[in-house]
Design a protein around this motif. Sequence first.
Motif, PDB file in Angstrom:
ATOM      1  N   PRO A   9      -0.488  38.514  -8.958  1.00  0.00           N
ATOM      2  CA  PRO A   9      -1.595  37.709  -9.664  1.00  0.00           C
ATOM      3  C   PRO A   9      -1.088  37.035 -11.056  1.00  0.00           C
ATOM      4  O   PRO A   9      -0.217  37.438 -11.812  1.00  0.00           O
ATOM      5  N   ILE A  10      -2.007  35.993 -11.152  1.00  0.00           N
ATOM      6  CA  ILE A  10      -1.671  35.161 -12.459  1.00  0.00           C
ATOM      7  C   ILE A  10      -2.611  35.853 -13.427  1.00  0.00           C
ATOM      8  O   ILE A  10      -3.791  35.788 -13.166  1.00  0.00           O
ATOM      9  N   SER A  11      -2.455  36.338 -14.594  1.00  0.00           N
ATOM     10  CA  SER A  11      -3.157  37.200 -15.682  1.00  0.00           C
ATOM     11  C   SER A  11      -3.646  35.844 -16.632  1.00  0.00           C
ATOM     12  O   SER A  11      -2.900  34.920 -17.071  1.00  0.00           O
ATOM     13  N   LEU A  29      -7.359  28.240  -9.737  1.00  0.00           N
ATOM     14  CA  LEU A  29      -6.453  29.180  -9.013  1.00  0.00           C
ATOM     15  C   LEU A  29      -6.582  29.742  -7.811  1.00  0.00           C
ATOM     16  O   LEU A  29      -5.547  29.593  -6.885  1.00  0.00           O
ATOM     17  N   LEU A  30      -7.752  30.507  -7.517  1.00  0.00           N
ATOM     18  CA  LEU A  30      -8.187  30.742  -6.330  1.00  0.00           C
ATOM     19  C   LEU A  30      -8.238  29.889  -5.291  1.00  0.00           C
ATOM     20  O   LEU A  30      -7.904  30.275  -4.001  1.00  0.00           O
ATOM     21  N   ALA A  31      -8.789  28.613  -5.487  1.00  0.00           N
ATOM     22  CA  ALA A  31      -8.871  27.594  -4.521  1.00  0.00           C
ATOM     23  C   ALA A  31      -7.447  26.934  -4.004  1.00  0.00           C
ATOM     24  O   ALA A  31      -7.305  26.697  -2.981  1.00  0.00           O
ATOM     25  N   LYS A  32      -6.466  27.512  -4.851  1.00  0.00           N
ATOM     26  CA  LYS A  32      -5.112  27.259  -4.487  1.00  0.00           C
ATOM     27  C   LYS A  32      -4.220  28.393  -3.977  1.00  0.00           C
ATOM     28  O   LYS A  32      -2.908  28.212  -3.564  1.00  0.00           O
ATOM     29  N   GLY A  33      -5.103  29.440  -3.846  1.00  0.00           N
ATOM     30  CA  GLY A  33      -4.372  30.678  -2.911  1.00  0.00           C
ATOM     31  C   GLY A  33      -3.624  31.594  -4.109  1.00  0.00           C
ATOM     32  O   GLY A  33      -2.959  32.575  -3.367  1.00  0.00           O
ATOM     33  N   TYR A  34      -3.849  31.421  -5.135  1.00  0.00           N
ATOM     34  CA  TYR A  34      -3.292  32.410  -6.076  1.00  0.00           C
ATOM     35  C   TYR A  34      -4.342  33.731  -6.189  1.00  0.00           C
ATOM     36  O   TYR A  34      -5.298  33.411  -6.193  1.00  0.00           O
ATOM     37  N   LYS A  62       4.789  42.398 -19.666  1.00  0.00           N
ATOM     38  CA  LYS A  62       5.901  43.348 -19.940  1.00  0.00           C
ATOM     39  C   LYS A  62       5.722  44.191 -18.875  1.00  0.00           C
ATOM     40  O   LYS A  62       7.043  44.831 -18.540  1.00  0.00           O
ATOM     41  N   ALA A  63       4.850  44.712 -18.192  1.00  0.00           N
ATOM     42  CA  ALA A  63       4.593  45.646 -17.141  1.00  0.00           C
ATOM     43  C   ALA A  63       5.035  45.027 -15.812  1.00  0.00           C
ATOM     44  O   ALA A  63       5.117  45.683 -14.770  1.00  0.00           O
ATOM     45  N   SER A  64       5.510  43.733 -15.730  1.00  0.00           N
ATOM     46  CA  SER A  64       5.915  42.855 -14.678  1.00  0.00           C
ATOM     47  C   SER A  64       4.620  42.889 -13.451  1.00  0.00           C
ATOM     48  O   SER A  64       4.926  42.805 -12.441  1.00  0.00           O
ATOM     49  N   ARG A  65       3.276  43.049 -14.211  1.00  0.00           N
ATOM     50  CA  ARG A  65       2.192  42.878 -13.095  1.00  0.00           C
ATOM     51  C   ARG A  65       1.946  41.615 -12.899  1.00  0.00           C
ATOM     52  O   ARG A  65       1.280  40.976 -11.725  1.00  0.00           O
ATOM     53  N   SER A  66       2.417  40.804 -13.634  1.00  0.00           N
ATOM     54  CA  SER A  66       2.228  39.341 -13.734  1.00  0.00           C
ATOM     55  C   SER A  66       3.637  38.716 -14.012  1.00  0.00           C
ATOM     56  O   SER A  66       4.096  38.981 -14.940  1.00  0.00           O
ATOM     57  N   ASP A  67       4.017  37.705 -13.341  1.00  0.00           N
ATOM     58  CA  ASP A  67       5.175  36.684 -13.689  1.00  0.00           C
ATOM     59  C   ASP A  67       4.805  35.532 -14.724  1.00  0.00           C
ATOM     60  O   ASP A  67       5.476  34.978 -15.375  1.00  0.00           O
ATOM     61  N   PHE A  68       3.390  35.116 -14.641  1.00  0.00           N
ATOM     62  CA  PHE A  68       2.900  34.150 -15.455  1.00  0.00           C
ATOM     63  C   PHE A  68       1.403  34.488 -15.830  1.00  0.00           C
ATOM     64  O   PHE A  68       0.629  35.206 -15.624  1.00  0.00           O
ATOM     65  N   MET A 111       4.238  31.936 -20.040  1.00  0.00           N
ATOM     66  CA  MET A 111       2.862  31.917 -20.588  1.00  0.00           C
ATOM     67  C   MET A 111       2.313  30.649 -20.971  1.00  0.00           C
ATOM     68  O   MET A 111       3.036  29.996 -21.906  1.00  0.00           O
ATOM     69  N   LEU A 112       1.361  30.156 -20.260  1.00  0.00           N
ATOM     70  CA  LEU A 112       0.548  28.656 -20.576  1.00  0.00           C
ATOM     71  C   LEU A 112      -0.370  29.183 -21.720  1.00  0.00           C
ATOM     72  O   LEU A 112      -1.238  29.998 -21.310  1.00  0.00           O
TER      73      LEU A 112
END
Length: 156
Positions: A9-11, A29-34, A62-68, A111-112
Motif C-alpha cells: 500500500p502507498i501510505s 491511486l485506487l483507480a490506477k490499481g494501487y 520504517k516498518a516496511s508496510r509501505s515503500d512509498f 516520500m512525495l
Amino acid sequence: MITKLTDKPISIAADHRGVVLKERLKGWLLAKGYRVKDCGTDSAAARVDAMDYALQLVAELKASRSDFAIGICGSGQMMAITANRFPFVRATLLHTAEESIDARRHGDANMLVLGADVTDDATVESILAAFLNTTALGDRYAERRKRLAELDISEL
C-alpha cells in the motif's frame, strides 16, 4: 501508463489544509490499481499539526508496510522537514513532474510531499504519475544515496 514499482500500500496523510487533495489522490491511486493506507486526517474542520501526520508516514516506511508515502499540508514544508529528520526517509517537496522524475532517478525519493495551497490539480496528478513511474538510477547516483544513508551528523 503507470508501471507499478510496489505491491505494498502507498501510505498517504494530510493535515487539515490537505484533506481535500488527499481524498482526490486516494481516488486516483485506487483507480490506477494501487492499495492505499490512509494515515489521516479526515477533516478540514479542525486544525491539526502536519508534523504528527508526517510521523505516521515515517512509521509506515520504517516498518516496511509501505515503500512509498505521500504527505500533504498547506505548503508541504512541515511534512518534508519532519520526515527528513529520519535517515531512511528521502522526502521531497515537489512542484513539477520534471522535479519528480529527478527526485526518483537521482535520489530514490520514497516520500512525495505536496503543498495543497500551492499546487494546482492538473500538476498534482502529473507529479504523482511521474513519481510512481520512475525508477532510481544506478552508478554514481546509487553511490550518492549510499553516502547519504551513511552520513553521521554528529561528525560534523
